[in-house]
Design a protein around this motif. Structure first.
Motif, PDB file in Angstrom:
ATOM      1  N   TYR A 157      12.618  13.107 -19.708  1.00  0.00           N
ATOM      2  CA  TYR A 157      13.163  12.141 -20.665  1.00  0.00           C
ATOM      3  C   TYR A 157      12.100  11.812 -21.700  1.00  0.00           C
ATOM      4  O   TYR A 157      10.897  11.935 -21.449  1.00  0.00           O
ATOM      5  N   GLN A 158      12.552  11.372 -22.896  1.00  0.00           N
ATOM      6  CA  GLN A 158      11.589  11.101 -23.967  1.00  0.00           C
ATOM      7  C   GLN A 158      10.701   9.900 -23.669  1.00  0.00           C
ATOM      8  O   GLN A 158       9.609   9.780 -24.220  1.00  0.00           O
ATOM      9  N   ILE A 159      11.168   9.009 -22.783  1.00  0.00           N
ATOM     10  CA  ILE A 159      10.361   7.858 -22.373  1.00  0.00           C
ATOM     11  C   ILE A 159       9.776   8.159 -20.990  1.00  0.00           C
ATOM     12  O   ILE A 159      10.504   8.498 -20.061  1.00  0.00           O
ATOM     13  N   LYS A 160       8.446   8.035 -20.880  1.00  0.00           N
ATOM     14  CA  LYS A 160       7.756   8.368 -19.633  1.00  0.00           C
ATOM     15  C   LYS A 160       6.928   7.167 -19.175  1.00  0.00           C
ATOM     16  O   LYS A 160       5.794   6.993 -19.588  1.00  0.00           O
ATOM     17  N   PRO A 161       7.513   6.319 -18.299  1.00  0.00           N
ATOM     18  CA  PRO A 161       6.792   5.139 -17.824  1.00  0.00           C
ATOM     19  C   PRO A 161       5.572   5.532 -16.987  1.00  0.00           C
ATOM     20  O   PRO A 161       5.543   6.608 -16.377  1.00  0.00           O
ATOM     21  N   PRO A 162       4.563   4.671 -16.935  1.00  0.00           N
ATOM     22  CA  PRO A 162       3.423   4.946 -16.061  1.00  0.00           C
ATOM     23  C   PRO A 162       3.834   4.852 -14.590  1.00  0.00           C
ATOM     24  O   PRO A 162       4.700   4.052 -14.229  1.00  0.00           O
ATOM     25  N   PHE A 163       3.216   5.676 -13.745  1.00  0.00           N
ATOM     26  CA  PHE A 163       3.482   5.633 -12.304  1.00  0.00           C
ATOM     27  C   PHE A 163       2.766   4.440 -11.676  1.00  0.00           C
ATOM     28  O   PHE A 163       1.701   4.035 -12.149  1.00  0.00           O
ATOM     29  N   PRO A 164       3.284   3.897 -10.568  1.00  0.00           N
ATOM     30  CA  PRO A 164       4.637   4.140 -10.049  1.00  0.00           C
ATOM     31  C   PRO A 164       5.653   3.276 -10.791  1.00  0.00           C
ATOM     32  O   PRO A 164       5.336   2.176 -11.227  1.00  0.00           O
ATOM     33  N   PHE A 165       6.860   3.789 -10.934  1.00  0.00           N
ATOM     34  CA  PHE A 165       7.929   3.007 -11.560  1.00  0.00           C
ATOM     35  C   PHE A 165       9.213   3.191 -10.760  1.00  0.00           C
ATOM     36  O   PHE A 165       9.323   4.086  -9.929  1.00  0.00           O
ATOM     37  N   SER A 166      10.163   2.328 -11.024  1.00  0.00           N
ATOM     38  CA  SER A 166      11.483   2.419 -10.403  1.00  0.00           C
ATOM     39  C   SER A 166      12.497   2.859 -11.449  1.00  0.00           C
ATOM     40  O   SER A 166      12.388   2.477 -12.623  1.00  0.00           O
TER      41      SER A 166
END
Length: 324
Positions: A51-60
Motif C-alpha cells: 500500500y502507498q501508506i507504510k506505517p512504522p512497525f509494529p502497527f495494527s
C-alpha cells in the motif's frame, strides 16, 4: 490491552494477537475505547507492504473505529468522556483502545449502532467524494459500478440512486447482483457470464455509460472504458483485483472521455472541514435509513486473520467488522 500486531510485512495468518500498553491522551487527543473496528481491502495491502501508506512497525490494521471516549487530553473542549464517536485513523484500529487527534473524531447519532457507524467513513466517504466531487453527475445519467456488492461498490450503488443516477451494478455472481439490486441498482450485469463491454452497451441502448465507478481494476477496467459514453467519466477508485491496468490512451481520445483519479485520503487531508461535513451527513443518512451501512459479518479481535481472508477472497457483501 489486546491488539493485533503486524511486526513485519506478512500475510493475515502471520499477524500476532498480543498485549500492548494502554494509550494515553496527549495534548489535543482523546482515547477511544473501541467497540467496532472496520476492515477494508487496503488493510491487506498494508500488512503486505503493497500500500502507498507504510506505517512504522509494529502497527495494527483497521483504519475505521467506533466507540466511546474514555479520556481527553489537554486542550480538548469539543468532546467529553462518554461521547459515542467514530474516527478514521489510518491504521491501529484492531486493538481495544486507541489515541486519536480530537479534530479527526466525529460524534455519531444516538440511534446509530457502532458496527454500522464504523463502516461508514471510508467506503461511503470515498463513494460520495467520487460521485459528488469527481464525477460531475447530472440527474438521469447512467452509473456503472464494478464490484458492486463489495463495500465501496455497494456504497456507490446507494449514493448513486440518492443522487438521481440510473445505477448499473456489475459483479461476478447473480447472488451479488441481487444484493446490489436491494441497495439501489436498477440494472445488473454479471461479468463472469457476459462480456462487460457489450453488456454495458446493450443496457444503455448503444450510447455507453456516462460514469464508470471502478474499485476493481484488473482485466475489467479496459472493457468498461471501451463501453463509456461520449464525454463520459471513468473514476479510478482502486485495484481490488490486484493488477493495475494499463489503459490505451487512444480510448480517451476517441471517446472524448475523462479518466479521473479518486484519492480520498489525500483529498481529506486538504479539505478537512468539507470532510467532516460529508461524514456527518453520511452518519445522519445511516441513522435515518437513507443508506444501509450494511455489515456482512463480524469477528472477535483474535479472529482478525479470518476476517481479512473474507475480504481478500472477495466474499464480503458490505462491511467486515472486528469486535475488540
Amino acid at each position: 490491552m489486546k491488539a493485533i500486531l503486524c511486526s513485519q510485512y506478512c500475510e493475515p495468518d502471520d499477524l500476532v494477537f498480543a498485549d500492548v500498553e494502554d494509550p494515553v491522551a496527549g495534548e489535543g487527543q482523546v482515547v477511544i475505547a473501541i467497540k467496532s473496528a472496520a476492515l477494508n481491502f487496503f488493510d491487506i495491502l498494508m500488512i503486505q507492504g503493497k500500500y502507498q501508506i507504510k506505517p512504522p512497525f509494529p502497527f495494527s490494521p483497521a483504519a475505521e473505529v467506533a466507540g466511546v471516549i474514555e479520556s481527553v487530553g489537554a486542550g480538548v473542549t469539543s468532546l467529553k468522556v462518554g461521547d459515542r464517536v467514530v474516527a478514521s485513523i489510518g491504521h491501529n484500529g484492531a486493538r481495544q483502545k486507541v489515541a486519536a487527534v480530537a479534530t479527526s473524531v466525529i460524534k455519531i447519532p444516538d440511534n446509530l449502532d457502532f458496527d454500522r457507524a464504523a463502516g461508514v467513513i471510508v467506503i461511503y466517504g470515498t463513494a460520495l467524494h467520487a460521485l459528488e466531487d469527481r464525477a460531475s453527475p447530472k440527474p438521469g445519467e447512467t452509473l456503472a459500478v464494478l464490484g458492486a456488492a463489495g463495500g465501496t461498490g455497494l456504497a456507490a450503488c446507494e449514493l448513486g440512486k440518492l443522487l438521481g443516477l440510473k445505477v448499473i451494478a456489475c459483479a461476478s455472481s447473480d447472488e451479488k447482483l441481487e444484493f446490489a439490486k436491494q441497495h439501489g441498482a436498477e440494472l445488473t450485469l454479471n461479468y463472469a457470464k457476459e462480456d462487460l463491454k457489450e453488456g454495458l452497451k446493450s443496457l444503455t441502448g448503444g450510447k455507453g455509460v456516462d460514469i464508470i465507478f471502478d474499485p476493481v481494476g484488473g482485466k475489467y477496467a479496459e472493457s468498461a472504458l471501451r463501453a463509456i459514453a461520449w464525454e463520459g467519466r471513468f473514476l479510478v477508485i482502486g485495484f481490488a483485483a490486484g493488477d493495475i491496468p494499463k489503459m490505451p490512451l487512444n480510448l480517451a481520445l476517441l471517446k472524448g472521455c475523462d479518466i479521473r483519479g479518486v484519492f480520498w485520503g489525500a483529498w481529506v487531508r486538504q479539505n478537512h472541514d468539507k470532510y467532516r461535513a460529508s461524514i456527518t451527513k453520511l452518519l445522519n443518512w445511516a441513522a435515518e435509513g437513507k443508506i444501509s451501512a450494511h455489515v456482512d459479518r463480524t469477528f472477535p479481535l483474535e479472529k482478525t486473520a479470518e476476517a481479512m481472508k473474507v475480504l481478500g477472497g472477495r466474499q464480503a457483501m458490505g462491511k467486515v467488522i472486528l469486535h475488540p
